[in-house]
Each structure stands twice: as structure tokens, then as C-alpha cells.
Motif scaffolding. Structure first.
Motif, PDB file in Angstrom:
ATOM      1  N   VAL A   6       0.840  -1.040  -0.119  1.00 50.59           N
ATOM      2  CA  VAL A   6      -0.088   0.135  -0.135  1.00 50.59           C
ATOM      3  C   VAL A   6       1.034   1.150   0.088  1.00 50.59           C
ATOM      4  CG1 VAL A   6      -1.902   1.325   0.935  1.00 50.59           C
ATOM      5  CG2 VAL A   6      -1.660  -1.270   1.168  1.00 50.59           C
ATOM      6  N   VAL A   7       0.681   2.005  -1.156  1.00 50.87           N
ATOM      7  CA  VAL A   7       1.707   3.159  -1.300  1.00 50.87           C
ATOM      8  C   VAL A   7       0.981   4.293  -0.817  1.00 50.87           C
ATOM      9  CG1 VAL A   7       3.007   4.583  -2.823  1.00 50.87           C
ATOM     10  CG2 VAL A   7       2.909   2.080  -2.873  1.00 50.87           C
ATOM     11  N   HIS A   8       1.432   5.394  -0.171  1.00 52.45           N
ATOM     12  CA  HIS A   8       0.844   6.506   0.510  1.00 52.45           C
ATOM     13  C   HIS A   8       1.555   7.786  -0.055  1.00 52.45           C
ATOM     14  CE1 HIS A   8      -1.650   4.400   3.348  1.00 52.45           C
ATOM     15  NE2 HIS A   8      -0.664   3.714   3.425  1.00 52.45           N
ATOM     16  N   GLY A  13       6.184  15.520   1.310  1.00 53.75           N
ATOM     17  CA  GLY A  13       6.704  15.302   0.128  1.00 53.75           C
ATOM     18  C   GLY A  13       7.238  13.834   0.100  1.00 53.75           C
ATOM     19  N   GLY A  14       7.278  13.097  -1.144  1.00 51.62           N
ATOM     20  CA  GLY A  14       7.830  11.619  -1.235  1.00 51.62           C
ATOM     21  C   GLY A  14       6.585  10.788  -1.121  1.00 51.62           C
ATOM     22  N   TYR A  15       7.154   9.638  -0.675  1.00 52.49           N
ATOM     23  CA  TYR A  15       6.056   8.373  -0.294  1.00 52.49           C
ATOM     24  C   TYR A  15       6.349   7.544   0.614  1.00 52.49           C
ATOM     25  CZ  TYR A  15       5.257   9.598  -5.273  1.00 52.49           C
ATOM     26  OH  TYR A  15       4.822  10.505  -6.541  1.00 52.49           O
ATOM     27  N   TRP A  16       5.504   6.905   1.033  1.00 55.75           N
ATOM     28  CA  TRP A  16       5.812   5.577   2.091  1.00 55.75           C
ATOM     29  C   TRP A  16       4.899   4.783   1.805  1.00 55.75           C
ATOM     30  CZ3 TRP A  16       2.451   4.017   6.052  1.00 55.75           C
ATOM     31  CH2 TRP A  16       1.418   4.593   6.320  1.00 55.75           C
ATOM     32  N   ALA A  17       5.204   3.467   2.111  1.00 60.07           N
ATOM     33  CA  ALA A  17       4.529   2.359   1.866  1.00 60.07           C
ATOM     34  C   ALA A  17       4.754   1.333   3.043  1.00 60.07           C
ATOM     35  CB  ALA A  17       5.113   1.516   0.486  1.00 60.07           C
ATOM     36  N   GLU A  18       3.764   0.214   3.142  1.00 62.84           N
ATOM     37  CA  GLU A  18       3.638  -0.627   4.243  1.00 62.84           C
ATOM     38  C   GLU A  18       3.135  -1.952   3.271  1.00 62.84           C
ATOM     39  OE1 GLU A  18       0.279   0.274   6.832  1.00 62.84           O
ATOM     40  OE2 GLU A  18      -0.684   1.505   5.288  1.00 62.84           O
ATOM     41  N   VAL A  19       3.351  -3.051   3.989  1.00 67.73           N
ATOM     42  CA  VAL A  19       3.149  -4.396   3.534  1.00 67.73           C
ATOM     43  C   VAL A  19       2.392  -4.938   4.614  1.00 67.73           C
ATOM     44  CG1 VAL A  19       4.220  -6.550   2.657  1.00 67.73           C
ATOM     45  CG2 VAL A  19       5.648  -4.553   2.396  1.00 67.73           C
ATOM     46  N   PRO A  20       1.050  -5.031   4.308  1.00 68.80           N
ATOM     47  CA  PRO A  20      -0.016  -5.465   5.254  1.00 68.80           C
ATOM     48  C   PRO A  20       0.122  -7.051   5.707  1.00 68.80           C
ATOM     49  CG  PRO A  20      -1.244  -4.458   3.562  1.00 68.80           C
ATOM     50  CD  PRO A  20       0.229  -4.462   3.094  1.00 68.80           C
ATOM     51  N   ALA A  21       0.789  -7.735   4.706  1.00 68.32           N
ATOM     52  CA  ALA A  21       1.336  -9.315   5.283  1.00 68.32           C
ATOM     53  C   ALA A  21       2.331  -9.183   6.038  1.00 68.32           C
ATOM     54  CB  ALA A  21       1.408  -9.882   3.855  1.00 68.32           C
ATOM     55  N   PRO A  23       3.397  -7.508   9.193  1.00 71.20           N
ATOM     56  CA  PRO A  23       3.306  -6.269  10.045  1.00 71.20           C
ATOM     57  C   PRO A  23       4.325  -5.444  10.612  1.00 71.20           C
ATOM     58  CG  PRO A  23       1.937  -8.363  10.785  1.00 71.20           C
ATOM     59  CD  PRO A  23       2.951  -8.639   9.654  1.00 71.20           C
ATOM     60  N   GLY A  24       4.249  -4.469  10.628  1.00 76.29           N
ATOM     61  CA  GLY A  24       5.453  -3.456  11.026  1.00 76.29           C
ATOM     62  C   GLY A  24       6.600  -3.019   9.874  1.00 76.29           C
ATOM     63  N   CYS A  25       6.162  -3.829   8.746  1.00 70.81           N
ATOM     64  CA  CYS A  25       7.141  -3.599   7.435  1.00 70.81           C
ATOM     65  C   CYS A  25       6.728  -2.508   6.557  1.00 70.81           C
ATOM     66  CB  CYS A  25       7.137  -4.831   6.711  1.00 70.81           C
ATOM     67  SG  CYS A  25       8.573  -4.911   5.328  1.00 70.81           S
ATOM     68  N   ALA A  26       7.461  -1.409   6.825  1.00 72.62           N
ATOM     69  CA  ALA A  26       7.155  -0.055   6.048  1.00 72.62           C
ATOM     70  C   ALA A  26       8.498   0.728   5.827  1.00 72.62           C
ATOM     71  CB  ALA A  26       6.170   0.773   6.920  1.00 72.62           C
ATOM     72  N   THR A  27       8.188   1.543   4.852  1.00 68.67           N
ATOM     73  CA  THR A  27       9.546   2.231   4.519  1.00 68.67           C
ATOM     74  C   THR A  27       9.085   3.531   3.872  1.00 68.67           C
ATOM     75  OG1 THR A  27      11.706   2.180   3.441  1.00 68.67           O
ATOM     76  CG2 THR A  27       9.882   1.017   2.209  1.00 68.67           C
ATOM     77  N   GLN A  28       9.974   4.589   3.265  1.00 72.15           N
ATOM     78  CA  GLN A  28       9.548   5.655   2.850  1.00 72.15           C
ATOM     79  C   GLN A  28      10.774   6.049   1.686  1.00 72.15           C
ATOM     80  OE1 GLN A  28      11.333   8.974   3.228  1.00 72.15           O
ATOM     81  NE2 GLN A  28      12.940   7.713   4.034  1.00 72.15           N
ATOM     82  N   ASN A  38      13.843   1.134  -1.569  1.00 68.06           N
ATOM     83  CA  ASN A  38      13.872   0.762  -0.168  1.00 68.06           C
ATOM     84  C   ASN A  38      12.897  -0.293   0.319  1.00 68.06           C
ATOM     85  OD1 ASN A  38      15.669   2.936   0.027  1.00 68.06           O
ATOM     86  ND2 ASN A  38      13.872   4.482   0.564  1.00 68.06           N
ATOM     87  N   LEU A  39      11.701  -0.442  -0.469  1.00 71.16           N
ATOM     88  CA  LEU A  39      10.859  -1.317  -0.280  1.00 71.16           C
ATOM     89  C   LEU A  39      11.293  -2.758  -0.316  1.00 71.16           C
ATOM     90  CD1 LEU A  39       7.794  -1.661   0.580  1.00 71.16           C
ATOM     91  CD2 LEU A  39       7.273  -1.693  -1.866  1.00 71.16           C
TER      92      LEU A  39
END
Length: 51
Positions: A6-8, A13-21, A23-28, A38-39
Motif C-alpha cells: 500500500v503506497v501513500h 513530500g515523497g512516498y511511504w509504503a507498508e506491506v500488510p502481510a 506487520p511493521g514492515c514499512a519504508t519511505q 527501499n521497499l
């Protein structure tokens, strides 16, 4: 292995993303290309931490 991400767009500025499968795995990243790089690293780290 395919994972849903899921990309936000970040408010500052910029982006951040998370991996629902994973938990706690996110980057920007400042750019979408940097976010993808980074992802890959974040997913690899989260998966190796679960072993």
C-alpha cells in the motif's frame, strides 16, 4: 513470492509504503523509484527477521 503493498503520498513530500502481510514492515522514499528500492530492502529485512 508476491506481496501486496500500500503506497501513500507523504504530506511533507515523497512516498511511504507498508506491506500488510508483514506487520511493521514499512519504508519511505523521496521519489517513487527510491521508495521501490527501499521497499525491496525492507521486505527482505522483515522476512529474514521472521525466520
Amino acid at each position: 513470492m508476491k506481496l501486496q503493498i500500500v503506497v501513500h503520498k507523504a504530506e511533507e513530500g515523497g512516498y511511504w509504503a507498508e506491506v500488510p502481510a508483514l506487520p511493521g514492515c514499512a519504508t519511505q522514499g523521496e521519489t517513487f523509484e527510491e521508495l521501490l528500492k527501499n521497499l525491496y530492502e525492507a521486505v527482505e529485512g522483515c522476512r529474514s527477521a521472521d525466520l
